[in-house]
Design a protein around this motif. Sequence first.
Motif, PDB file in Angstrom:
ATOM      1  N   UNK A 101       0.843  -1.187   0.000  1.00 22.81           N
ATOM      2  CA  UNK A 101       0.000   0.000   0.000  1.00 22.81           C
ATOM      3  C   UNK A 101       0.886   1.248   0.000  1.00 22.81           C
ATOM      4  N   UNK A 102       0.396   2.298  -0.627  1.00 23.62           N
ATOM      5  CA  UNK A 102       1.198   3.509  -0.696  1.00 23.62           C
ATOM      6  C   UNK A 102       0.555   4.672   0.049  1.00 23.62           C
ATOM      7  N   UNK A 103      -0.713   4.588   0.345  1.00 22.46           N
ATOM      8  CA  UNK A 103      -1.399   5.683   1.023  1.00 22.46           C
ATOM      9  C   UNK A 103      -1.008   5.721   2.501  1.00 22.46           C
ATOM     10  N   UNK A 104      -0.686   6.898   2.970  1.00 19.68           N
ATOM     11  CA  UNK A 104      -0.340   7.075   4.372  1.00 19.68           C
ATOM     12  C   UNK A 104      -1.594   7.426   5.163  1.00 19.68           C
ATOM     13  N   UNK A 105      -1.733   6.846   6.339  1.00 15.18           N
ATOM     14  CA  UNK A 105      -2.836   7.142   7.242  1.00 15.18           C
ATOM     15  C   UNK A 105      -2.444   8.372   8.049  1.00 15.18           C
ATOM     16  N   UNK A 142     -11.786   0.006   5.606  1.00 16.26           N
ATOM     17  CA  UNK A 142     -11.451   1.027   4.611  1.00 16.26           C
ATOM     18  C   UNK A 142     -10.082   0.805   3.974  1.00 16.26           C
ATOM     19  N   UNK A 143      -9.127   0.346   4.768  1.00 16.64           N
ATOM     20  CA  UNK A 143      -7.753   0.231   4.276  1.00 16.64           C
ATOM     21  C   UNK A 143      -7.358  -1.200   3.921  1.00 16.64           C
ATOM     22  N   UNK A 199      -1.782   5.384  17.456  1.00 16.30           N
ATOM     23  CA  UNK A 199      -2.675   4.638  16.560  1.00 16.30           C
ATOM     24  C   UNK A 199      -2.296   4.866  15.099  1.00 16.30           C
ATOM     25  N   UNK A 200      -1.960   6.090  14.755  1.00 15.39           N
ATOM     26  CA  UNK A 200      -1.530   6.396  13.385  1.00 15.39           C
ATOM     27  C   UNK A 200      -0.282   5.578  13.050  1.00 15.39           C
ATOM     28  N   UNK A 254       2.250   1.290  10.025  1.00 14.64           N
ATOM     29  CA  UNK A 254       3.127   0.113  10.015  1.00 14.64           C
ATOM     30  C   UNK A 254       2.461  -1.016   9.228  1.00 14.64           C
ATOM     31  N   UNK A 255       1.144  -1.158   9.359  1.00 12.98           N
ATOM     32  CA  UNK A 255       0.423  -2.197   8.617  1.00 12.98           C
ATOM     33  C   UNK A 255       0.298  -1.838   7.138  1.00 12.98           C
TER      34      UNK A 255
END
Length: 87
Positions: free
Chosen positions: A2-6, A56-57, A75-76, A81-82
């Motif tokens: 995945x490339x999107x950062x939370x 969602x992710x 939490x972020x 990390x996941x």
Amino acid sequence: MATKEFTLDDLKRILLAGAGAEEGVDLDGDILDVQFEALGYESLALLETGSLIEREYGISLDEDALADADTPRALIAVVNAHLTVPA
């Protein structure tokens, strides 16, 4: 991978969707290091938040890691990390 950062904005959006906001709590302030309990979010609200993040992710969050993440910053970090682990 995945490339999107939370981000904090993602977390705030999901917190509000899943559990709302307690009256008098300003989620737009500097909340990164404020404990969730002080923000009005208890364990049930955080479990719901975790479930919404997972859906969602497309990730699976470890329940212990989720329980140990007692601030938005923690939490972020757990979520990101996941997101960076190859599927």
